[in-house]
Structure formats: C-alpha cells, structure tokens
Design a protein around this motif. Sequence first.
Motif, PDB file in Angstrom:
ATOM      1  N   VAL A  14       1.706  12.897  42.407  1.00  0.00           N
ATOM      2  CA  VAL A  14       0.726  11.945  41.864  1.00  0.00           C
ATOM      3  C   VAL A  14       1.005  10.551  42.420  1.00  0.00           C
ATOM      4  CG1 VAL A  14      -0.050  10.795  39.742  1.00  0.00           C
ATOM      5  CG2 VAL A  14       0.186  13.282  39.794  1.00  0.00           C
ATOM      6  N   GLY A  15       2.276  10.172  42.484  1.00  0.00           N
ATOM      7  CA  GLY A  15       2.636   8.875  43.061  1.00  0.00           C
ATOM      8  C   GLY A  15       2.213   8.767  44.511  1.00  0.00           C
ATOM      9  N   MET A  16       2.404   9.832  45.273  1.00  0.00           N
ATOM     10  CA  MET A  16       1.991   9.829  46.674  1.00  0.00           C
ATOM     11  C   MET A  16       0.471   9.763  46.799  1.00  0.00           C
ATOM     12  SD  MET A  16       4.717  12.504  48.320  1.00  0.00           S
ATOM     13  CE  MET A  16       4.238  12.273  50.033  1.00  0.00           C
ATOM     14  N   LEU A  17      -0.229  10.431  45.913  1.00  0.00           N
ATOM     15  CA  LEU A  17      -1.693  10.400  45.915  1.00  0.00           C
ATOM     16  C   LEU A  17      -2.202   8.982  45.648  1.00  0.00           C
ATOM     17  CD1 LEU A  17      -4.369  12.069  45.937  1.00  0.00           C
ATOM     18  CD2 LEU A  17      -4.114  12.237  43.480  1.00  0.00           C
ATOM     19  N   ILE A  18      -1.600   8.319  44.688  1.00  0.00           N
ATOM     20  CA  ILE A  18      -2.026   6.965  44.324  1.00  0.00           C
ATOM     21  C   ILE A  18      -1.717   5.964  45.426  1.00  0.00           C
ATOM     22  CG2 ILE A  18      -1.569   5.065  42.702  1.00  0.00           C
ATOM     23  CD1 ILE A  18      -1.197   7.240  40.538  1.00  0.00           C
ATOM     24  N   THR A  19      -0.609   6.152  46.128  1.00  0.00           N
ATOM     25  CA  THR A  19      -0.192   5.186  47.147  1.00  0.00           C
ATOM     26  C   THR A  19      -0.593   5.591  48.565  1.00  0.00           C
ATOM     27  OG1 THR A  19       1.991   6.222  47.325  1.00  0.00           O
ATOM     28  CG2 THR A  19       1.768   4.378  45.766  1.00  0.00           C
ATOM     29  N   ASN A  20      -1.516   6.531  48.697  1.00  0.00           N
ATOM     30  CA  ASN A  20      -2.018   6.916  50.019  1.00  0.00           C
ATOM     31  C   ASN A  20      -2.828   5.752  50.589  1.00  0.00           C
ATOM     32  OD1 ASN A  20      -2.876   8.281  52.272  1.00  0.00           O
ATOM     33  ND2 ASN A  20      -4.210   9.673  51.182  1.00  0.00           N
ATOM     34  N   PRO A  21      -2.385   5.154  51.710  1.00  0.00           N
ATOM     35  CA  PRO A  21      -3.054   3.957  52.224  1.00  0.00           C
ATOM     36  C   PRO A  21      -4.432   4.245  52.821  1.00  0.00           C
ATOM     37  CG  PRO A  21      -1.235   4.588  53.657  1.00  0.00           C
ATOM     38  CD  PRO A  21      -1.211   5.513  52.490  1.00  0.00           C
ATOM     39  N   LEU A  22      -5.291   3.241  52.730  1.00  0.00           N
ATOM     40  CA  LEU A  22      -6.644   3.311  53.276  1.00  0.00           C
ATOM     41  C   LEU A  22      -6.645   2.819  54.722  1.00  0.00           C
ATOM     42  CD1 LEU A  22      -8.504   1.736  50.234  1.00  0.00           C
ATOM     43  CD2 LEU A  22      -8.310   4.163  50.800  1.00  0.00           C
ATOM     44  N   THR A  23      -7.762   3.000  55.401  1.00  0.00           N
ATOM     45  CA  THR A  23      -7.897   2.539  56.781  1.00  0.00           C
ATOM     46  C   THR A  23      -7.713   1.027  56.860  1.00  0.00           C
ATOM     47  OG1 THR A  23      -9.405   4.359  57.264  1.00  0.00           O
ATOM     48  CG2 THR A  23      -9.400   2.520  58.808  1.00  0.00           C
ATOM     49  N   GLU A  24      -8.230   0.297  55.884  1.00  0.00           N
ATOM     50  CA  GLU A  24      -8.085  -1.156  55.874  1.00  0.00           C
ATOM     51  C   GLU A  24      -6.610  -1.555  55.793  1.00  0.00           C
ATOM     52  OE1 GLU A  24     -10.138   0.461  53.646  1.00  0.00           O
ATOM     53  OE2 GLU A  24     -11.995   0.098  54.743  1.00  0.00           O
ATOM     54  N   TRP A  63      -5.197  13.481  53.921  1.00  0.00           N
ATOM     55  CA  TRP A  63      -4.562  14.694  53.409  1.00  0.00           C
ATOM     56  C   TRP A  63      -4.143  14.494  51.949  1.00  0.00           C
ATOM     57  CZ3 TRP A  63      -4.040  19.228  56.203  1.00  0.00           C
ATOM     58  CH2 TRP A  63      -4.463  19.153  57.528  1.00  0.00           C
ATOM     59  N   TYR A  64      -4.725  13.502  51.299  1.00  0.00           N
ATOM     60  CA  TYR A  64      -4.542  13.172  49.885  1.00  0.00           C
ATOM     61  C   TYR A  64      -3.173  12.599  49.551  1.00  0.00           C
ATOM     62  CZ  TYR A  64      -8.950  15.530  49.535  1.00  0.00           C
ATOM     63  OH  TYR A  64     -10.247  15.895  49.734  1.00  0.00           O
ATOM     64  N   ILE A  65      -2.072  13.196  49.988  1.00  0.00           N
ATOM     65  CA  ILE A  65      -0.767  12.611  49.700  1.00  0.00           C
ATOM     66  C   ILE A  65      -0.253  11.800  50.889  1.00  0.00           C
ATOM     67  CG2 ILE A  65      -0.117  14.287  47.937  1.00  0.00           C
ATOM     68  CD1 ILE A  65       1.602  15.696  50.093  1.00  0.00           C
ATOM     69  N   PHE A  66      -0.919  11.911  52.032  1.00  0.00           N
ATOM     70  CA  PHE A  66      -0.650  11.086  53.196  1.00  0.00           C
ATOM     71  C   PHE A  66      -1.909  11.070  54.052  1.00  0.00           C
ATOM     72  CE2 PHE A  66       0.353  15.318  54.686  1.00  0.00           C
ATOM     73  CZ  PHE A  66      -0.110  15.333  55.989  1.00  0.00           C
ATOM     74  N   SER A  67      -1.943  10.162  55.011  1.00  0.00           N
ATOM     75  CA  SER A  67      -3.066  10.073  55.939  1.00  0.00           C
ATOM     76  C   SER A  67      -2.556   9.994  57.362  1.00  0.00           C
ATOM     77  CB  SER A  67      -3.919   8.833  55.645  1.00  0.00           C
ATOM     78  OG  SER A  67      -4.579   8.954  54.416  1.00  0.00           O
ATOM     79  N   LEU A  68      -3.325  10.558  58.271  1.00  0.00           N
ATOM     80  CA  LEU A  68      -3.051  10.445  59.708  1.00  0.00           C
ATOM     81  C   LEU A  68      -4.084   9.504  60.310  1.00  0.00           C
ATOM     82  CD1 LEU A  68      -2.368  14.121  60.820  1.00  0.00           C
ATOM     83  CD2 LEU A  68      -0.726  12.268  60.667  1.00  0.00           C
ATOM     84  N   TYR A  69      -3.598   8.545  61.062  1.00  0.00           N
ATOM     85  CA  TYR A  69      -4.473   7.590  61.730  1.00  0.00           C
ATOM     86  C   TYR A  69      -4.332   7.796  63.232  1.00  0.00           C
ATOM     87  CZ  TYR A  69      -4.290   5.454  57.149  1.00  0.00           C
ATOM     88  OH  TYR A  69      -4.360   5.253  55.801  1.00  0.00           O
ATOM     89  N   ARG A  70      -5.452   7.937  63.907  1.00  0.00           N
ATOM     90  CA  ARG A  70      -5.461   8.062  65.366  1.00  0.00           C
ATOM     91  C   ARG A  70      -6.276   6.894  65.908  1.00  0.00           C
ATOM     92  NH1 ARG A  70      -5.986  13.145  63.404  1.00  0.00           N
ATOM     93  NH2 ARG A  70      -4.312  14.573  63.927  1.00  0.00           N
ATOM     94  N   THR A  71      -5.600   6.051  66.682  1.00  0.00           N
ATOM     95  CA  THR A  71      -6.231   4.859  67.226  1.00  0.00           C
ATOM     96  C   THR A  71      -6.242   4.948  68.737  1.00  0.00           C
ATOM     97  OG1 THR A  71      -5.393   3.555  65.379  1.00  0.00           O
ATOM     98  CG2 THR A  71      -6.157   2.341  67.296  1.00  0.00           C
ATOM     99  N   GLN A  72      -7.420   4.741  69.314  1.00  0.00           N
ATOM    100  CA  GLN A  72      -7.540   4.706  70.770  1.00  0.00           C
ATOM    101  C   GLN A  72      -7.170   3.308  71.228  1.00  0.00           C
ATOM    102  OE1 GLN A  72     -11.373   5.748  72.279  1.00  0.00           O
ATOM    103  NE2 GLN A  72     -10.806   5.353  74.398  1.00  0.00           N
ATOM    104  N   SER A  73      -6.148   3.210  72.080  1.00  0.00           N
ATOM    105  CA  SER A  73      -5.702   1.903  72.554  1.00  0.00           C
ATOM    106  C   SER A  73      -6.595   1.436  73.702  1.00  0.00           C
ATOM    107  CB  SER A  73      -4.236   1.962  72.982  1.00  0.00           C
ATOM    108  OG  SER A  73      -4.099   2.784  74.103  1.00  0.00           O
ATOM    109  N   PHE A  74      -6.344   0.226  74.166  1.00  0.00           N
ATOM    110  CA  PHE A  74      -7.159  -0.363  75.225  1.00  0.00           C
ATOM    111  C   PHE A  74      -7.124   0.453  76.507  1.00  0.00           C
ATOM    112  CE2 PHE A  74      -5.961  -4.117  72.638  1.00  0.00           C
ATOM    113  CZ  PHE A  74      -7.230  -4.460  72.211  1.00  0.00           C
ATOM    114  N   ASP A  75      -5.999   1.115  76.784  1.00  0.00           N
ATOM    115  CA  ASP A  75      -5.884   1.897  78.016  1.00  0.00           C
ATOM    116  C   ASP A  75      -6.350   3.345  77.848  1.00  0.00           C
ATOM    117  OD1 ASP A  75      -3.842   3.009  76.535  1.00  0.00           O
ATOM    118  OD2 ASP A  75      -2.246   2.542  77.964  1.00  0.00           O
TER     119      ASP A  75
END
Length: 96
Positions: A14-24, A63-75
């Motif tokens: 539950v703690g991990m669910l609440i603290t799952n960060p947003l894209t912002e 993934w509710y208890i964590f998130s994966l972020y994929r960012t395309q870099s400039f190159d």
Amino acid sequence: MKRTGLVVFVLIMVGMLITNPLTEDYVEWAAGELKKDQNKLIEIGIDLAVVPYLSAKTDRSNWYIFSLYRTQSFDGSIITTVGVMNQFIVISGSDL
C-alpha cells in the motif's frame, strides 16, 4: 506469525502504491539532475527547452507499485528509469 508477515507485506505494498511517482515527478527529477553544477543561464535553458521535451518524449508504464519511464534522448537513444517510492533509478541508457 504468518498473519503479522502478511500484514507487513500488505502495508508495504500500500505504501508503494501511494508513493508511485507520476510522469510530472519524473520530469521534475530529470530536470533537476540536468541542472546540477550548471550556471543560471543553463538552468533557465533547461526549464524553457528541456522540460517540455522531456514531457513530450517520456512514456510511462504504470505497474501500480512502481513505474517504468522510457525517455527518448536527443540522439535517439532510450533512457529507461524505474520510479519507486518517490525515488528514481536509471537502469539503462546514459545517466542523467
């Protein structure tokens, strides 16, 4: 004893669910990492140009208890970051 372990496990989830960060949150963290040891002019450039770029080029897999972020870099390479408990860990690509 088993019940106590289950309760602790549920509380952690539950703690991990609440603290799952947003894209912002991720964009704010990434911009802060890029601003480290920079002068004020570069920091302004990061705020004006890089933050909108990061917002547009980042995909989040929740993934509710964590998130994966994929960012395309400039190159064109992809930077993959895990966000868990309001913390971010770069797992592939260049370090921010």
